[in-house]
Design a protein around this motif. Structure first.
Motif, PDB file in Angstrom:
ATOM      1  N   CYS A   4       0.872  -1.180   0.000  1.00  0.00           N
ATOM      2  CA  CYS A   4       0.000   0.000   0.000  1.00  0.00           C
ATOM      3  C   CYS A   4       0.904   1.223   0.000  1.00  0.00           C
ATOM      4  CB  CYS A   4      -0.936   0.023   1.205  1.00  0.00           C
ATOM      5  SG  CYS A   4      -2.125   1.391   1.154  1.00  0.00           S
ATOM      6  N   ILE A   5       0.999   1.883  -1.151  1.00  0.00           N
ATOM      7  CA  ILE A   5       1.916   3.014  -1.284  1.00  0.00           C
ATOM      8  C   ILE A   5       1.397   4.224  -0.521  1.00  0.00           C
ATOM      9  CG2 ILE A   5       2.929   4.623  -2.940  1.00  0.00           C
ATOM     10  CD1 ILE A   5       2.973   2.319  -4.957  1.00  0.00           C
ATOM     11  N   GLN A   6       0.139   4.566  -0.726  1.00  0.00           N
ATOM     12  CA  GLN A   6      -0.445   5.726  -0.052  1.00  0.00           C
ATOM     13  C   GLN A   6      -1.219   5.265   1.182  1.00  0.00           C
ATOM     14  OE1 GLN A   6       0.180   8.759  -0.660  1.00  0.00           O
ATOM     15  NE2 GLN A   6       1.109   8.709  -2.687  1.00  0.00           N
ATOM     16  N   LYS A   7      -0.492   4.922   2.228  1.00  0.00           N
ATOM     17  CA  LYS A   7      -1.131   4.381   3.424  1.00  0.00           C
ATOM     18  C   LYS A   7      -2.016   5.412   4.117  1.00  0.00           C
ATOM     19  CE  LYS A   7       2.457   0.934   4.324  1.00  0.00           C
ATOM     20  NZ  LYS A   7       3.488   0.444   5.276  1.00  0.00           N
ATOM     21  N   GLY A   8      -1.618   6.666   4.070  1.00  0.00           N
ATOM     22  CA  GLY A   8      -2.422   7.699   4.711  1.00  0.00           C
ATOM     23  C   GLY A   8      -3.800   7.818   4.085  1.00  0.00           C
ATOM     24  N   ILE A   9      -3.852   7.832   2.754  1.00  0.00           N
ATOM     25  CA  ILE A   9      -5.142   7.912   2.061  1.00  0.00           C
ATOM     26  C   ILE A   9      -5.958   6.654   2.327  1.00  0.00           C
ATOM     27  CG2 ILE A   9      -6.234   8.074  -0.211  1.00  0.00           C
ATOM     28  CD1 ILE A   9      -3.862   9.698  -1.144  1.00  0.00           C
ATOM     29  N   TYR A  10      -5.295   5.507   2.330  1.00  0.00           N
ATOM     30  CA  TYR A  10      -5.989   4.241   2.590  1.00  0.00           C
ATOM     31  C   TYR A  10      -6.670   4.257   3.957  1.00  0.00           C
ATOM     32  CZ  TYR A  10      -6.380  -0.663   4.060  1.00  0.00           C
ATOM     33  OH  TYR A  10      -6.832  -1.855   4.560  1.00  0.00           O
ATOM     34  N   GLU A  11      -5.973   4.726   4.965  1.00  0.00           N
ATOM     35  CA  GLU A  11      -6.533   4.712   6.318  1.00  0.00           C
ATOM     36  C   GLU A  11      -7.727   5.655   6.447  1.00  0.00           C
ATOM     37  OE1 GLU A  11      -5.948   2.718   8.692  1.00  0.00           O
ATOM     38  OE2 GLU A  11      -4.236   1.681   7.793  1.00  0.00           O
ATOM     39  N   THR A  12      -7.703   6.762   5.729  1.00  0.00           N
ATOM     40  CA  THR A  12      -8.811   7.717   5.844  1.00  0.00           C
ATOM     41  C   THR A  12      -9.998   7.361   4.949  1.00  0.00           C
ATOM     42  OG1 THR A  12      -7.810   9.131   4.139  1.00  0.00           O
ATOM     43  CG2 THR A  12      -7.257   9.599   6.442  1.00  0.00           C
ATOM     44  N   GLN A  13      -9.802   6.467   3.970  1.00  0.00           N
ATOM     45  CA  GLN A  13     -10.868   6.156   3.016  1.00  0.00           C
ATOM     46  C   GLN A  13     -11.419   4.733   3.145  1.00  0.00           C
ATOM     47  OE1 GLN A  13     -12.102   8.426   0.276  1.00  0.00           O
ATOM     48  NE2 GLN A  13     -11.324   9.659   1.959  1.00  0.00           N
ATOM     49  N   ARG A  14     -10.740   3.868   3.866  1.00  0.00           N
ATOM     50  CA  ARG A  14     -11.134   2.461   3.897  1.00  0.00           C
ATOM     51  C   ARG A  14     -12.533   2.248   4.471  1.00  0.00           C
ATOM     52  NH1 ARG A  14      -7.460  -0.611   8.326  1.00  0.00           N
ATOM     53  NH2 ARG A  14      -9.027  -2.197   7.842  1.00  0.00           N
TER      54      ARG A  14
END
Length: 644
Positions: free
Chosen positions: A501-511
């Motif tokens: 997961c390259i963009q972990k920050g975006i993943y955490e806020t959108q999951r």
């Protein structure tokens, strides 16, 4: 015989005339102020640094004082600015001068003898060093440093010492392009070893934060991340001594087109392998989100912030990596035609095998193959599509390659404009992009593979419950910005052996936008929601749905190659399920009716059965009816009690 110049020849001729005129103007603007700076200046009045510099150029105290005699007069000038008696002269011998006392820390200061009135002078034949008539290029490097320490430029040195001297070879002229001067610094200064530098250059570099240990690793000091105005005065002097100007120190940000600077930076980086880099530069790139794999494959930085949103630490890393504000943001103010020309230069006359891994992936998603690439960048069906006709993933990869909506369409803003003839083909699915999407994924695998842990703990075949595996895999595919395709499943595994997961920050806020509702048998049928976007920067749910559907069709996609969910995704298909069986018009009418119905409650419900022409009607409520009934019962009991 008369003739005329045309085309490129004429342009070159005009450029040569303009360059010659500019050089002539520079010579005219330059003046030699030796008379005001050094005339009648005794050796004793020179600063320590000035004496050291003139000594390097061959002067001695005796030679200097003989060549710069102090004028004498028996009459004191009427007007003086600062009078000073010299011990070596008679009491009535004064000079009218403005003098700065020697100061070893003062650097090279201009000292002017301002004469109040003409004074008689004496002349004699004196001996001067040979450097007094030498061209700049004929001096040793230490002597050239001394010349610059004394605040001479090459132009003023030649003007004062030998006007017949030509410009030195290998040194940019004063009117040279800023980028040419930057390239000269790389080849003439930063390519040398520390011990090969002169003492003066090392002293100037030390003021900018260098040391021998940093120089060996080319670990640029923090001062190189600062703007010129942010440098201390002595650092500005040191940078000027080395040959910098405001423009060159700030990497020609205002002196050269952004696209040109970005192209040079990309070309420079493409020739450097990760393992050939010095460790400090690797550390800077790691702070931007690079690692050896991403650098080798040609993937972009994972740090996606705009320059103005960077933290102080991120700004330092960005500038030390070679970027400035506009190149980091991708040259947003560049003209479309300029950007399009840059892209044609970048991808023309380049072999498919010479493209980076990331570039080949991007072009493959846009419909290119190695055979199609032989026909050029434009030789693909996707190039005939408008920007709006590209899928979400295709647009993302086009942007990675450097395209925008304008450049993709050849800077033709009118191409593919909506004619207004589009119709909605599905009456049951809302056409609004600001909505939640209910989806159904049918996975053609035995339900027994997940029946033991649909909601529960992990079993041998899955690391956790199937619902959690499903939600995490879908969210990774949508929000992690992983490579768009790869035939190698290890591409989607990080160095720790976990799903990439390259963009972990975006993943955490959108999951949280992926939520499973039910998992039922019939192969494996999963109903889930894709929640609507909350801000304009978030992708709308319908776009996410279309992206997922395309990933299921592409067996090399991040979803089909997911280490936990890939085997399910490769045999799955999905469809959108309407939130209601009512049509969109019926839903709208129902919403209007619901608003009207909510206007009536217990106190107004009877008005629905009354005639408004008879005036307002007050409806009995449940509370008042209950109170009346309760009161009647109490009265009846009292009567029975007293009658008995």
């Amino acid at each position: 015989m008369a003739f005329s110049l045309k085309g490129p020849v004429k342009a070159l001729f005009i450029c040569s005339i303009l360059a010659a005129a500019q050089r002539e103007r520079l010579l005219q603007d330059a003046t030699c102020d030796d008379a005001s700076r050094w005339s009648q200046m005794p050796w004793e009045f020179l600063s320590f640094q000035e004496r050291a510099s003139w000594s390097t150029l061959g002067w001695t105290r005796e030679m200097w004082d003989a060549a710069h005699p102090i004028a004498t007069s028996s009459v004191m000038p009427v007007t003086t600015t600062f009078g000073r008696r010299l011990d070596d002269f008679q009491p009535d011998e004064w000079i009218d001068a403005e003098v700065v006392l020697p100061d070893s820390d003062a650097g090279s200061q201009l000292r002017r003898l301002q004469m109040g009135s003409p004074m008689p002078t004496t002349t004699s034949t004196t001996v001067v060093p040979v450097t007094e008539s030498s061209c700049y290029q004929d001096l040793t490097e230490a002597q050239q440093d001394a010349v610059r320490t004394l605040a001479y430029s090459i132009t003023t040195w030649h003007l004062c010492k030998n006007p017949s001297c030509s410009w030195p070879d290998g040194i940019p002229e004063p009117n040279a392009p800023c980028l040419e001067v930057l390239a000269w610094f790389d080849s003439s200064l930063y390519s040398r070893t520390w011990v090969d530098l002169t003492d003066s250059k090392r002293s100037a570099l030390e003021l900018l934060g260098w040391a021998s240990s940093r120089w060996v690793q080319m670990d640029f000091p923090l001062s190189y991340a600062q703007l010129w105005s942010e440098l201390q005065p002595r650092q500005q002097e040191a940078a000027t001594f080395l040959g910098y100007s405001v423009e060159t120190w700030e990497r020609c940000e205002r002196a050269a087109p952004c696209i040109t600077r970005l192209e040079l930076l990309e070309t420079k980086w493409s020739t450097i392998s990760w393992r050939e880099m010095q460790q400090p530069f690797q550390d800077r790139l790691k702070e931007l989100g690079y690692d050896e794999k991403r650098w080798t494959n040609g993937d972009g930085a994972t740090l996606k912030k705009a320059y103005v949103d960077l933290t102080d630490a991120e700004t330092i890393s960005v500038r030390l990596a070679g970027y400035v504000s506009d190149t980091w943001d991708g040259c947003p103010d560049a003209q479309c035609e300029e950007r399009f020309s840059y892209l044609k230069r970048k991808y023309s006359d380049i072999q498919w095998s010479a493209l980076t891994v990331a570039e080949r992936r991007a072009w493959q998603l846009l419909g290119h193959t190695e055979n199609l690439w032989l026909g050029g960048m434009m030789n693909t069906v996707s190039m005939q599509l408008t920007w709006d006709e590209l899928s979400l993933e295709q647009r993302a990869q086009a942007e990675f390659l450097g395209f925008s909506m304008g450049t993709w369409q050849g800077c033709n803003d009118n191409w593919g404009q909506d004619t207004g003839n589009n119709t909605q083909s599905d009456d049951f699915i809302s056409s609004s992009i600001e909505r939640t999407v209910r989806s159904r994924m049918v996975i053609r695998r035995p339900f027994a593979e997940v029946s033991g842990n649909v909601y529960g703990s992990a079993v041998d075949r899955l690391p956790t419950s199937f619902i959690q595996v499903f939600e995490e895999a879908i969210a990774r595919a949508l929000f992690c910005s992983n490579p768009p395709l790869s035939e190698d499943p290890s591409t989607y595994v990080d160095t720790d052996g976990n799903p990439l997961c390259i963009q972990k920050g975006i993943y955490e806020t959108q999951r949280h936008r992926v939520k499973v509702m039910t998992v039922v048998e019939g192969s494996i049928i999963v109903d889930f929601f894709l929640a609507r976007n909350q801000t304009v920067t978030e992708l709308p749910a319908p776009a996410l749905f279309e992206s997922l559907r395309r990933m299921l069709e592409l067996k090399t996609s991040p979803l089909c190659q997911d280490m936990h969910f890939g085997k399910f995704a490769q045999v799955a298909h999905m469809e959108e399920i309407p939130l209601s069986l009512l049509s969109e018009d019926e839903l709208a009418k129902a919403a209007v009716f619901e608003v009207m119905r909510n206007q009536y409650g217990p106190e107004t419900a009877c008005q629905l059965l009354s005639d408004a022409r008879e005036g307002p009607v007050k409806c009995p409520t449940t509370t008042s009816a209950a109170s009346t009934t309760g009161g009647s019962i109490v009265l009846l009991l009292l009567r029975m009690l007293f009658s008995a």
